[in-house]
Motif scaffolding. Structure first.
Motif, PDB file in Angstrom:
ATOM      1  N   UNK A   1      16.651  -5.938  10.687  1.00 15.59           N
ATOM      2  CA  UNK A   1      16.256  -5.155   9.521  1.00 15.59           C
ATOM      3  C   UNK A   1      15.006  -4.332   9.824  1.00 15.59           C
ATOM      4  N   UNK A   2      14.973  -3.060   9.391  1.00 18.83           N
ATOM      5  CA  UNK A   2      13.771  -2.263   9.633  1.00 18.83           C
ATOM      6  C   UNK A   2      12.586  -2.791   8.819  1.00 18.83           C
TER       7      UNK A   2
ATOM      8  N   UNK B   1       6.224   9.177   6.268  1.00 18.46           N
ATOM      9  CA  UNK B   1       5.495   9.875   5.216  1.00 18.46           C
ATOM     10  C   UNK B   1       4.045  10.023   5.629  1.00 18.46           C
TER      11      UNK B   1
ATOM     12  N   UNK C   1      -5.231   3.271  -0.119  1.00 18.09           N
ATOM     13  CA  UNK C   1      -4.806   3.255  -1.521  1.00 18.09           C
ATOM     14  C   UNK C   1      -3.385   2.703  -1.700  1.00 18.09           C
ATOM     15  N   UNK C   2      -3.177   1.408  -1.430  1.00 20.09           N
ATOM     16  CA  UNK C   2      -1.845   0.830  -1.585  1.00 20.09           C
ATOM     17  C   UNK C   2      -1.911  -0.462  -2.382  1.00 20.09           C
ATOM     18  N   UNK C   3      -0.776  -0.767  -3.020  1.00 15.15           N
ATOM     19  CA  UNK C   3      -0.705  -2.006  -3.789  1.00 15.15           C
ATOM     20  C   UNK C   3      -0.673  -3.209  -2.846  1.00 15.15           C
TER      21      UNK C   3
ATOM     22  N   UNK D   1       2.162  -4.613   0.433  1.00 17.26           N
ATOM     23  CA  UNK D   1       3.165  -3.559   0.541  1.00 17.26           C
ATOM     24  C   UNK D   1       3.789  -3.452   1.921  1.00 17.26           C
TER      25      UNK D   1
ATOM     26  N   UNK E   1       9.508   5.860  -2.212  1.00 16.10           N
ATOM     27  CA  UNK E   1       9.094   4.504  -1.846  1.00 16.10           C
ATOM     28  C   UNK E   1       7.585   4.465  -1.612  1.00 16.10           C
ATOM     29  N   UNK E   2       7.095   5.439  -0.849  1.00 20.71           N
ATOM     30  CA  UNK E   2       5.662   5.514  -0.576  1.00 20.71           C
ATOM     31  C   UNK E   2       4.881   5.747  -1.857  1.00 20.71           C
TER      32      UNK E   2
ATOM     33  N   UNK F   1       5.695   4.828  -4.764  1.00 21.84           N
ATOM     34  CA  UNK F   1       5.707   3.615  -5.571  1.00 21.84           C
ATOM     35  C   UNK F   1       4.625   2.631  -5.122  1.00 21.84           C
ATOM     36  N   UNK F   2       4.322   2.616  -3.837  1.00 23.43           N
ATOM     37  CA  UNK F   2       3.325   1.676  -3.318  1.00 23.43           C
ATOM     38  C   UNK F   2       1.909   2.225  -3.428  1.00 23.43           C
ATOM     39  N   UNK F   3       1.812   3.521  -3.714  1.00 26.06           N
ATOM     40  CA  UNK F   3       0.508   4.187  -3.716  1.00 26.06           C
ATOM     41  C   UNK F   3      -0.260   3.888  -5.007  1.00 26.06           C
ATOM     42  N   UNK F   4      -1.589   3.740  -4.900  1.00 26.86           N
ATOM     43  CA  UNK F   4      -2.418   3.620  -6.094  1.00 26.86           C
ATOM     44  C   UNK F   4      -3.569   4.612  -5.998  1.00 26.86           C
TER      45      UNK F   4
ATOM     46  N   UNK G   1      16.965  -3.446   4.203  1.00 30.74           N
ATOM     47  CA  UNK G   1      15.613  -2.931   3.963  1.00 30.74           C
ATOM     48  C   UNK G   1      15.359  -2.745   2.472  1.00 30.74           C
TER      49      UNK G   1
ATOM     50  N   UNK H   1      14.827  -5.948   0.694  1.00 27.19           N
ATOM     51  CA  UNK H   1      13.488  -6.502   0.958  1.00 27.19           C
ATOM     52  C   UNK H   1      12.425  -5.771   0.154  1.00 27.19           C
ATOM     53  N   UNK H   2      12.670  -4.472  -0.133  1.00 33.14           N
ATOM     54  CA  UNK H   2      11.661  -3.669  -0.820  1.00 33.14           C
ATOM     55  C   UNK H   2      11.655  -3.907  -2.337  1.00 33.14           C
TER      56      UNK H   2
ATOM     57  N   UNK I   1       8.824  -5.603  -4.071  1.00 31.29           N
ATOM     58  CA  UNK I   1       7.517  -4.946  -3.935  1.00 31.29           C
ATOM     59  C   UNK I   1       7.376  -3.754  -4.882  1.00 31.29           C
ATOM     60  N   UNK I   2       8.469  -3.360  -5.545  1.00 33.23           N
ATOM     61  CA  UNK I   2       8.455  -2.120  -6.319  1.00 33.23           C
ATOM     62  C   UNK I   2       7.914  -2.325  -7.727  1.00 33.23           C
ATOM     63  N   UNK I   3       7.323  -1.257  -8.246  1.00 31.59           N
ATOM     64  CA  UNK I   3       6.953  -1.183  -9.660  1.00 31.59           C
ATOM     65  C   UNK I   3       8.117  -0.455 -10.331  1.00 31.59           C
TER      66      UNK I   3
END
Lengths: 309, 160
Positions: free
Chosen positions: A55-56, A101, A112-114, A117, B4-5, B7-10, B37, B40-41, B44-46
């Motif tokens: 899995x990636x 990205x 700046x990440x939750x 993550x 995706x990015x 979503x993880x950004x604050x 993938x 797994x994500x 972690x998502x909002x």
């Protein structure tokens, strides 16, 4: 070591469009960066943190620049998010049409990440830039701590961060280590090819969260000729700070009543006569220095008057 | 920037999620289907932020997204049925939104008012690149482009 780029200009100024073009045109630069990234990915040991090897993973590339290290991650099938402060380097990365990205941000300001993550983080030749103060209000200690603290937060527990850097001197390694330890990281320094001055590379391998008993500590790569034990210990581990034995000391002091307890019923605790006397002496000396008038010192200084006065 | 990015950004200042607004350009770049993938994500998502982002980029996948994130039992079910040919609608939508949708030009708004510009897919989160609402007035005076919504009340003030 006379010409270190980080002593010339801040990263956003140093990495201009001319410098950025080196990262696509100069075959040697590209080759070195790619090999460093491949080694960093190897040290990242994703098979232990990600659930399956097929899995990636989602990886953070700190100081991604033109995305050369990101290409290595993409080739391994991972998704990545790159961060850099230089707009010229990021512009080249957009031109090269990298898979990851890109975000423009100063690493010293924090990531700046939750929380939780990313499955891992790599950083190629960046950390030494954070040891410089470019403006008077910047403090390298605070910036490095901010960087490590937010890095720790945005990694998953048990995930690794591999940070390759060029230390300018021994004390800088200690300095970076201390800040990483303060932020809660556990890990060590891996020195590849320790006996060569040119090929010698430093990798800070950090682990966020509880150490995994199953994963082995990484081994430094050595040139094939010198299979014997290297003269310099290639690996050092951070020692956990010894906790003072607080339990026994608290037992010893429990029987003694502290002044705070004795005068708990009073609004203010009385100062000892000696402390009052010392304060007066100090104030007297200070006023004398300032050339102000003082009363002569006597044995009655600081004493209470009798009530019958 | 993938959703995706996003979503993880604050917000680097207030540590709050950033809302996507004023999107003028979106890219769709197809990538290989990654069921493992995505599964797994999901934890972690909002989820509500993802739904808002899907609306902001006007994606047609919004209908396939449920109101609430999939529960653990549903995740197990999705894991057992991951099939290359016949993708479950939720997985297809997540593949499209998280991995294939890129915001190229837009703005990231913090709930405290300031916003950050996205250009060529790169959000600029530098402290001196943040635009605060009070600065909009001075930005207009210097000739910089300002949103129409804020420009109208200013015109009325000068007219009266």
């Amino acid at each position: 070591m006379a010409h270190r780029p980080e002593s010339k200009a801040p990263p956003e100024v140093f990495y201009d469009s001319k410098e950025a073009r080196k990262y696509i045109l100069h075959a040697h630069t590209v080759d070195v960066q790619t090999r460093l990234a491949e080694r960093a990915l190897e040290l990242l040991d994703l098979s232990s943190s990600a659930r399956t090897t097929t899995s990636p993973a989602l990886i953070l590339d700190l100081g991604c620049g033109t995305g050369l290290s990101g290409d290595v991650l993409s080739r391994a099938g991972h998704f990545w998010v790159g961060m850099d402060i230089s707009s010229a380097m990021l512009a080249v990365a957009v031109q090269r049409d990298v898979d990851g990205d890109l975000i423009r941000q100063d690493l010293g300001e924090g990531l700046p990440f939750r929380i939780g993550s990313f499955d891992g983080a790599v950083s190629i030749s960046v950390l030494q830039w954070l040891c410089q103060a470019e403006r008077s209000e910047q403090d390298p200690r605070t910036r490095l701590f901010m960087f490590f603290m937010t890095l720790y937060a945005c990694l998953r527990r048990g995930a690794r961060a591999v940070l390759q850097f060029y230390p300018s001197h021994e004390r800088q390694i200690e300095f970076i280590f201390t800040q990483a330890k303060r932020a809660g990281f556990d890990g060590g320094l891996v020195v590849d090819y320790p006996n060569s001055s040119r090929a010698k590379k430093f990798y800070l391998v950090l682990r966020a969260g509880p150490p995994d008993a199953t994963s082995r500590a990484p081994r430094a790569a050595l040139p094939p000729s010198s299979e014997t034990v290297p003269t310099i210990a290639p690996e050092r581990r951070l020692q956990p700070a010894g906790k003072p034995d607080s339990a026994s000391s608290s037992v010893a002091t429990a029987a003694v009543v502290s002044p705070a307890q004795r005068y708990a019923h009073r609004k203010t605790s009385p100062r000892s006569a000696l402390a009052v006397r010392r304060f007066i002496e100090k104030k007297r000396a200070r006023r004398l220095r300032q050339g102000k008038s003082v009363r002569p010192a006597s044995k009655y200084s600081g004493r209470r008057r009798s009530t019958r006065f | 920037m993938r959703l995706l990015t996003h979503n993880l950004l604050i917000c680097p200042v207030h540590k709050k999620p950033l809302a996507i607004r004023h999107v003028t350009s979106v890219d769709i770049i197809a990538v290989e289907y990654q069921p493992q993938f995505i599964l797994r994500m999901i934890p972690r998502l909002d989820w509500s932020l993802l739904r808002e982002a899907a609306l902001a980029v006007e994606s047609d996948c919004i209908d396939a997204l449920p109101e609430t994130p999939p529960r653990p039992q549903e995740l197990e079910f999705l894991e057992s049925t991951n099939d290359e040919v016949e993708r479950p609608p939720v997985m297809a939508a997540l593949q499209r939104l998280l991995l294939e949708t890129h915001v190229v030009v837009g703005q990231l708004h913090c709930e405290h008012g300031e916003y950050y510009q996205i250009d060529e897919g790169i959000p600029n989160l530098l402290a001196d690149a943040a635009v605060y609402p009070s600065e909009k007035v001075s930005a207009q005076a210097s000739g910089a482009p300002v949103d129409e919504e804020t420009a109208i009340p200013l015109d009325e003030q000068t007219g009266s």
